[in-house]
Scaffold this motif. Sequence first.
Motif, PDB file in Angstrom:
ATOM      1  N   ASP A  86       0.835  -1.210   0.000  1.00  0.00           N
ATOM      2  CA  ASP A  86       0.000   0.000   0.000  1.00  0.00           C
ATOM      3  C   ASP A  86       0.865   1.255   0.000  1.00  0.00           C
ATOM      4  OD1 ASP A  86      -2.215  -1.608   0.081  1.00  0.00           O
ATOM      5  OD2 ASP A  86      -2.589  -1.353   2.238  1.00  0.00           O
ATOM      6  N   ALA A  87       1.978   1.206   0.744  1.00  0.00           N
ATOM      7  CA  ALA A  87       2.883   2.355   0.771  1.00  0.00           C
ATOM      8  C   ALA A  87       3.446   2.618  -0.625  1.00  0.00           C
ATOM      9  CB  ALA A  87       4.017   2.098   1.759  1.00  0.00           C
ATOM     10  N   GLY A  88       3.851   1.533  -1.306  1.00  0.00           N
ATOM     11  CA  GLY A  88       4.354   1.701  -2.663  1.00  0.00           C
ATOM     12  C   GLY A  88       3.299   2.269  -3.592  1.00  0.00           C
ATOM     13  N   GLU A  89       2.071   1.770  -3.484  1.00  0.00           N
ATOM     14  CA  GLU A  89       0.971   2.271  -4.318  1.00  0.00           C
ATOM     15  C   GLU A  89       0.685   3.739  -4.037  1.00  0.00           C
ATOM     16  OE1 GLU A  89      -0.698   0.960  -6.716  1.00  0.00           O
ATOM     17  OE2 GLU A  89      -0.007  -1.115  -6.673  1.00  0.00           O
ATOM     18  N   ALA A  90       0.847   4.149  -2.787  1.00  0.00           N
ATOM     19  CA  ALA A  90       0.560   5.533  -2.399  1.00  0.00           C
ATOM     20  C   ALA A  90       1.715   6.480  -2.701  1.00  0.00           C
ATOM     21  CB  ALA A  90       0.216   5.591  -0.913  1.00  0.00           C
ATOM     22  N   GLY A  91       2.814   5.943  -3.240  1.00  0.00           N
ATOM     23  CA  GLY A  91       3.940   6.793  -3.593  1.00  0.00           C
ATOM     24  C   GLY A  91       4.870   7.111  -2.443  1.00  0.00           C
ATOM     25  N   VAL A  92       4.772   6.360  -1.364  1.00  0.00           N
ATOM     26  CA  VAL A  92       5.682   6.557  -0.233  1.00  0.00           C
ATOM     27  C   VAL A  92       7.007   5.888  -0.576  1.00  0.00           C
ATOM     28  CG1 VAL A  92       6.071   6.186   2.225  1.00  0.00           C
ATOM     29  CG2 VAL A  92       3.750   6.592   1.370  1.00  0.00           C
ATOM     30  N   GLN A  93       8.083   6.649  -0.532  1.00  0.00           N
ATOM     31  CA  GLN A  93       9.386   6.129  -0.955  1.00  0.00           C
ATOM     32  C   GLN A  93      10.141   5.439   0.172  1.00  0.00           C
ATOM     33  OE1 GLN A  93      10.754   6.603  -4.245  1.00  0.00           O
ATOM     34  NE2 GLN A  93      12.257   5.112  -3.533  1.00  0.00           N
ATOM     35  N   ASN A  94       9.884   5.861   1.409  1.00  0.00           N
ATOM     36  CA  ASN A  94      10.695   5.414   2.545  1.00  0.00           C
ATOM     37  C   ASN A  94       9.821   4.740   3.593  1.00  0.00           C
ATOM     38  OD1 ASN A  94      13.263   6.915   1.682  1.00  0.00           O
ATOM     39  ND2 ASN A  94      11.742   8.560   1.751  1.00  0.00           N
ATOM     40  N   VAL A  95      10.236   3.537   3.999  1.00  0.00           N
ATOM     41  CA  VAL A  95       9.435   2.735   4.923  1.00  0.00           C
ATOM     42  C   VAL A  95      10.348   2.149   6.002  1.00  0.00           C
ATOM     43  CG1 VAL A  95       7.900   0.742   5.161  1.00  0.00           C
ATOM     44  CG2 VAL A  95       7.823   2.134   3.070  1.00  0.00           C
ATOM     45  N   VAL A  96       9.902   2.232   7.246  1.00  0.00           N
ATOM     46  CA  VAL A  96      10.575   1.552   8.349  1.00  0.00           C
ATOM     47  C   VAL A  96       9.624   0.506   8.891  1.00  0.00           C
ATOM     48  CG1 VAL A  96      11.607   1.775  10.632  1.00  0.00           C
ATOM     49  CG2 VAL A  96      11.929   3.599   8.956  1.00  0.00           C
ATOM     50  N   VAL A  97      10.038  -0.762   8.837  1.00  0.00           N
ATOM     51  CA  VAL A  97       9.188  -1.845   9.323  1.00  0.00           C
ATOM     52  C   VAL A  97       9.662  -2.237  10.714  1.00  0.00           C
ATOM     53  CG1 VAL A  97       8.335  -4.179   8.939  1.00  0.00           C
ATOM     54  CG2 VAL A  97       8.712  -2.649   6.989  1.00  0.00           C
ATOM     55  N   ILE A  98       8.867  -1.884  11.713  1.00  0.00           N
ATOM     56  CA  ILE A  98       9.169  -2.214  13.107  1.00  0.00           C
ATOM     57  C   ILE A  98       8.845  -3.681  13.389  1.00  0.00           C
ATOM     58  CG2 ILE A  98       8.667  -1.628  15.506  1.00  0.00           C
ATOM     59  CD1 ILE A  98       9.975   0.664  13.978  1.00  0.00           C
ATOM     60  N   THR A  99       7.818  -4.175  12.744  1.00  0.00           N
ATOM     61  CA  THR A  99       7.263  -5.489  13.035  1.00  0.00           C
ATOM     62  C   THR A  99       8.313  -6.595  12.970  1.00  0.00           C
ATOM     63  OG1 THR A  99       5.233  -4.730  11.994  1.00  0.00           O
ATOM     64  CG2 THR A  99       5.421  -7.098  12.419  1.00  0.00           C
ATOM     65  N   ALA A 100       8.298  -7.474  13.956  1.00  0.00           N
ATOM     66  CA  ALA A 100       9.130  -8.673  13.957  1.00  0.00           C
ATOM     67  C   ALA A 100       8.321  -9.836  13.383  1.00  0.00           C
ATOM     68  CB  ALA A 100       9.605  -8.978  15.369  1.00  0.00           C
ATOM     69  N   GLY A 101       8.959 -11.023  13.340  1.00  0.00           N
ATOM     70  CA  GLY A 101       8.264 -12.198  12.832  1.00  0.00           C
ATOM     71  C   GLY A 101       8.618 -12.491  11.388  1.00  0.00           C
ATOM     72  N   PHE A 102       9.843 -12.173  11.005  1.00  0.00           N
ATOM     73  CA  PHE A 102      10.273 -12.401   9.625  1.00  0.00           C
ATOM     74  C   PHE A 102      11.438 -13.395   9.609  1.00  0.00           C
ATOM     75  CE2 PHE A 102       7.693  -8.700   9.384  1.00  0.00           C
ATOM     76  CZ  PHE A 102       7.109  -8.743   8.117  1.00  0.00           C
ATOM     77  N   GLY A 103      12.535 -13.046   8.946  1.00  0.00           N
ATOM     78  CA  GLY A 103      13.628 -13.994   8.766  1.00  0.00           C
ATOM     79  C   GLY A 103      14.220 -14.527  10.047  1.00  0.00           C
ATOM     80  N   GLU A 104      14.008 -13.814  11.154  1.00  0.00           N
ATOM     81  CA  GLU A 104      14.599 -14.235  12.426  1.00  0.00           C
ATOM     82  C   GLU A 104      13.803 -15.345  13.106  1.00  0.00           C
ATOM     83  OE1 GLU A 104      11.484 -11.314  13.788  1.00  0.00           O
ATOM     84  OE2 GLU A 104      12.753 -11.614  12.025  1.00  0.00           O
ATOM     85  N   THR A 105      12.651 -15.729  12.513  1.00  0.00           N
ATOM     86  CA  THR A 105      11.762 -16.655  13.226  1.00  0.00           C
ATOM     87  C   THR A 105      11.640 -18.038  12.604  1.00  0.00           C
ATOM     88  OG1 THR A 105       9.833 -15.801  12.012  1.00  0.00           O
ATOM     89  CG2 THR A 105      10.366 -14.761  14.137  1.00  0.00           C
ATOM     90  N   GLY A 106      12.249 -18.279  11.449  1.00  0.00           N
ATOM     91  CA  GLY A 106      12.125 -19.602  10.846  1.00  0.00           C
ATOM     92  C   GLY A 106      11.640 -19.537   9.414  1.00  0.00           C
TER      93      GLY A 106
END
Length: 700
Positions: A86-106
């Motif tokens: 959605d950020a990309g669709e809205a034209g937002v260029q810069n994103v910080v993803v706080i959320t965990a639960g990605f590559g560090e979890t399996g």
Amino acid sequence: MGNRVLSDIFAPSRVAVVGATESEGSIGRAIVTNLRDDFDGETVPVNPNYDEVFGLKCYPDLASAPDVDLAVVVVPPNVTVDVVRDAGEAGVQNVVVITAGFGETGREGAEREKELQEVAAEYDLNLVGPNSLGVMSTPVDMNATFGPDNALPGSMSFMSQSGAFITAVLDWANDEGLGFKDVVSLGNKAVLDETDFVRAWGDDPDTDVILAYLEGIEDGEVFISAARDATDDTPIVMVKSGRTEAGAQAVSSHTGTLAGSDRAYEAGLRQAGVLRVENVQELFDFAQILAGQPLPERDEVAIVTNAGGPGVMTTDAVGDSNLSLASFSKETHDALSEAMPEEANIYNPIDAIGDADIDRFHRAIDLALADENVGAAVVLSAPTAVIDYPDLAEAIVELQAKHDKPVAATLMGGERTEKAKDALREGGIPNYFDPARAVRSLDALVSYRDISRREYEEPTTFDVDRERAREILSRAKDRGDNRLGVEAMELLDAYGIPTPDGVIVDAPEDAVAAAQNIDGEVVMKIVSPDILHKSDIGGVRVGVSNEDVYDAYEDLVTRARNYQPDATILGVQVQAMVDLDSGTETIIGMNRDPQFGPLLLFGLGGIFVEILEDTTFRVAPVSEREAREMIDEIEAAPLLRGARGRDPADVEGVVESIQRLSQLVTDFPAILELDVNPLVATPDGVRAIDIRLTVDTDEL
């Protein structure tokens, strides 16, 4: 990855918090609160469940929100990818993803992180994280993290792979009065990594020092290039954790055994111009002096003190460093003799003795810094009834500015030093309780001076026979093996590394014929990719006369069969003798590191290489200057240059051999590890006596 423009991450006008909430104890609440309290720009909450968050209009999604420069995403991991899209669709260029639960979890998290990367690539997003604490930038008072404290303003920019490390450092730094410009929690580095921020901060005129806490580097080759560019003007100081060899490839060569995972980081960071430190204290000790003090023109240090004991400690610390004590001129000695009491020491270190007041201290510091033999100074004082630390601090700041030479202060004590430290800090002068820390910091300043002045030298490209080399390497693939031994000596010939005359034969009669074509006695070696340490099984015969060649051949084959009945025996190498007595046995080798690529080794060779470990490392490709530095760094270097009446060896030949091997392993990524041991350096030249290597046959 090309150079990215990251300015809007650190200087946004409008920041959206996707997942904003007023719920107690939530990360979304903490980030909105941090931004609302201090941020110079506009904070835009985004959450379909609220109309307002803390009195700020809340939008259901990024598409309906006003244009934002930065989106901070703190939503459950199962919807994070959709929000980033959605950020990309809205034209937002810069994103910080706080959320965990990605590559560090399996596995599931890793798949989700791959989706995140794909979306970021589709919309060309500058994405920090996931699993990030967030970002800060003090020029706009932005604390887009869920940490409890904002940073104080300053000129240091700091990145960390650990969010917890950032919160702890900021808590400590705020107590110490240390400030930052930008702070980034890298998280999992799905898109933006350390190299991107090195580039951005290296180009940032308001960042005086780049600090980093890293557990790993994604692409060592690219990082070295970016850091080399940055450190022309901006020092980089790094704590790299994880010094163990866990994760290193299984190895069979001497080079691989000696390399280990941390050796590549040591070599790569050094070539990049990064100052690697052992701990957090050194990180900020070095950072403060690099940010606040000019670079010294000389390596000689003056010490000015009112206490003999600390003066001796400081002198010892200088002796342990790459610095040296300055020798004062006669004019300085004469002036000090007039200004100091008779009991004072007017030689370096200057001991103004315990009753020194501010005037005596001022005069001593002034004379020391004025001496043309002095490049920097350490001013240290123990508390006395006749010296006021704030006055001394003002004098140090004044005189440092007057002479424009770096000064480190050691005003020893507790509470009485607080006001003085503030005054020193405003003048860009750090105060260290321990004088050894002051000296190490000045040493770092000198190291960075040398880094900033060096000129990068392109590696030499030699005229070589790549096709012949490729054919030799393919032999391993043809026989279904991944190892080559002395049967690959022609590989060195193809790349111009000298080898003795020799041939591999598979019958004793052929061995006799080969020996007759070589002047004098010969060396004979069993040729088998399955027998790595030939000398351990008696698989090498030295000084074989022509009449003994036939029997020596049969003996070598018998020994090999008895040692390992299922070993592949390709034959016996018959090789011209090299006079080891007049030469020095060295080793050149390579182990391919997962992050930095080909890691070259040079050192004292022979059968004791792994015991003596007189070696040094560089990441290939290396220039001629770097090859010379490798030779200079080993303890056995004097042997090559003619120590104790020996004739000097052909050092130029060794330098060229290192460079040629560097080109070989750069040209052929299929070579995973390689040893040339020994490379014998004599006054008449160099000769590679033996080789073994491991190849990735899928790369051929």
